[in-house]
Design an enzyme around this catalytic site. Structure first.
Site, PDB file in Angstrom:
ATOM      1  N   HIS A 283      -5.026  -9.054   9.157  1.00  0.00           N
ATOM      2  CA  HIS A 283      -6.365  -8.494   9.350  1.00  0.00           C
ATOM      3  C   HIS A 283      -7.461  -9.528   9.124  1.00  0.00           C
ATOM      4  O   HIS A 283      -8.614  -9.181   8.905  1.00  0.00           O
ATOM      5  CB  HIS A 283      -6.560  -7.283   8.431  1.00  0.00           C
ATOM      6  CG  HIS A 283      -5.658  -6.143   8.771  1.00  0.00           C
ATOM      7  ND1 HIS A 283      -5.397  -5.108   7.897  1.00  0.00           N
ATOM      8  CD2 HIS A 283      -4.945  -5.873   9.899  1.00  0.00           C
ATOM      9  CE1 HIS A 283      -4.560  -4.255   8.478  1.00  0.00           C
ATOM     10  NE2 HIS A 283      -4.271  -4.700   9.678  1.00  0.00           N
TER      11      HIS A 283
ATOM     12  N   CYS B  57     -20.800 -16.587  14.802  1.00  0.00           N
ATOM     13  CA  CYS B  57     -21.948 -15.938  15.432  1.00  0.00           C
ATOM     14  C   CYS B  57     -21.480 -15.355  16.763  1.00  0.00           C
ATOM     15  O   CYS B  57     -20.955 -16.081  17.609  1.00  0.00           O
ATOM     16  CB  CYS B  57     -23.076 -16.937  15.658  1.00  0.00           C
ATOM     17  SG  CYS B  57     -24.477 -16.213  16.570  1.00  0.00           S
TER      18      CYS B  57
ATOM     19  N   ILE C 105      -7.629  -9.030   3.124  1.00  0.00           N
ATOM     20  CA  ILE C 105      -8.557 -10.065   3.608  1.00  0.00           C
ATOM     21  C   ILE C 105      -9.148 -10.869   2.455  1.00  0.00           C
ATOM     22  O   ILE C 105     -10.090 -11.623   2.633  1.00  0.00           O
ATOM     23  CB  ILE C 105      -9.700  -9.432   4.428  1.00  0.00           C
ATOM     24  CG1 ILE C 105     -10.537  -8.477   3.564  1.00  0.00           C
ATOM     25  CG2 ILE C 105      -9.149  -8.715   5.660  1.00  0.00           C
ATOM     26  CD1 ILE C 105     -11.797  -7.959   4.242  1.00  0.00           C
TER      27      ILE C 105
ATOM     28  N   SER D 220       1.942  -1.242  -0.137  1.00  0.00           N
ATOM     29  CA  SER D 220       1.509  -0.745   1.174  1.00  0.00           C
ATOM     30  C   SER D 220       2.067   0.651   1.407  1.00  0.00           C
ATOM     31  O   SER D 220       3.241   0.914   1.128  1.00  0.00           O
ATOM     32  CB  SER D 220       1.971  -1.676   2.301  1.00  0.00           C
ATOM     33  OG  SER D 220       1.623  -1.136   3.565  1.00  0.00           O
ATOM     34  N   SER D 221       1.233   1.527   1.945  1.00  0.00           N
ATOM     35  CA  SER D 221       1.676   2.882   2.285  1.00  0.00           C
ATOM     36  C   SER D 221       2.356   2.917   3.645  1.00  0.00           C
ATOM     37  O   SER D 221       2.909   3.941   4.044  1.00  0.00           O
ATOM     38  CB  SER D 221       0.485   3.846   2.269  1.00  0.00           C
ATOM     39  OG  SER D 221      -0.552   3.353   3.106  1.00  0.00           O
TER      40      SER D 221
ATOM     41  N   ALA E  69       3.080   2.096  -5.585  1.00  0.00           N
ATOM     42  CA  ALA E  69       2.648   3.041  -6.614  1.00  0.00           C
ATOM     43  C   ALA E  69       3.118   4.458  -6.334  1.00  0.00           C
ATOM     44  O   ALA E  69       3.172   5.290  -7.244  1.00  0.00           O
ATOM     45  CB  ALA E  69       1.126   3.005  -6.749  1.00  0.00           C
TER      46      ALA E  69
END
Length: 253
Positions: free
Chosen positions: A118, A126, A102, A192-193, A218
């Protein structure tokens, strides 16, 4: 790793329509903390209280106090991985970036077609009177530690256009992402996992449609078996090398 970088570059150099899918791991290298994992934010905070729509409606202050604690991270800078993806778009290879993040770092790095599954922090609404605001209108208040308040009706139920737990993904964006996965010839996952659904289904859709599959992360993921090229490493180090190899391969034509 060099052999895998070369294989990834070969796929992208031949691609006519590549799609990149990114998660929190790419932004972690810009200093934005991830949510899961050993040092993830959900080990420190209860997501039901600070990141769910029911929690927001119950206590919007908790959401904004959580955001304020991370405010330095909200103004992070793109890293070499973001710029590498934007470069692949400029080269005409990448046609869309699908992100779970985001932070708008892809846009700031120069990517033009970004599908934010997302949402993002750039707009706020509002929930009481439906007035819409740009994030820039509240930055000064936010930096003073004041939570956003609707200028029109005075409500504190001013929510950024991010998807909180308990909310559906934006359906039009999800539809566009699915269409991209169906029609791409190369699909690259970065950081991303692949555990958050329905977003995590996108690689499987691309694989089923015949796309060549690349993942740079990673650590290994449960989805690794569907990928043609798997690179374990930092995106900010790996992606610039892939881009350079793509340029070299194209120059040989």
């Amino acid at each position: 790793m060099e052999d895998e970088i070369r294989k990834a570059a070969e796929i992208l150099a031949k691609s006519k329509h590549a799609v990149v899918f990114t998660g929190a791991g790419i932004s972690a290298e810009s200093g934005i903390p991830t949510f899961r994992g050993e040092d993830g934010l959900w080990r420190k905070y209860d997501p039901e209280e600070v990141a769910s729509i029911s929690g927001f409606k119950r206590n919007p202050r908790a959401f904004w106090e959580f955001s304020m604690e991370m405010k330095d991270k909200l103004f992070a800078e793109p890293n070499p991985a973001h710029y590498a993806i934007a470069e692949l778009e400029r080269m005409g290879i990448v046609k869309a970036v699908i992100t779970q993040n985001i932070d708008m770092l892809h846009q700031r790095a120069g990517s033009r077609r970004v599908l934010e599954l997302h949402g993002s922090m750039d707009k706020l609404d509002c929930l009481d009177c439906h007035e819409t605001y740009d994030w820039s209108e509240f930055v000064e208040d936010f930096n003073k530690g004041e939570i956003p308040r609707c200028r029109k009706c005075g409500s504190y139920y001013v929510k950024p256009r991010v998807v909180l737990f308990g909310e559906p993904l934006p359906q039009r964006t999800l539809f566009e992402a699915i269409e991209e996965a169906k029609h791409c010839d190369a699909f690259m996952v970065v950081g991303s996992s692949l555990v958050v659904y329905p977003a995590a289904e996108l690689p499987y859709i691309a694989k089923k449609a015949g796309a060549k599959m690349i993942i740079v992360n990673a650590e290994p993921t449960m989805a690794d078996p569907i990928f043609d090229v798997k690179i374990i490493g930092k995106a900010g180090e790996v992606l610039p090398k892939i881009v350079e190899e793509v340029k070299r391969l194209r120059s040989e034509k």
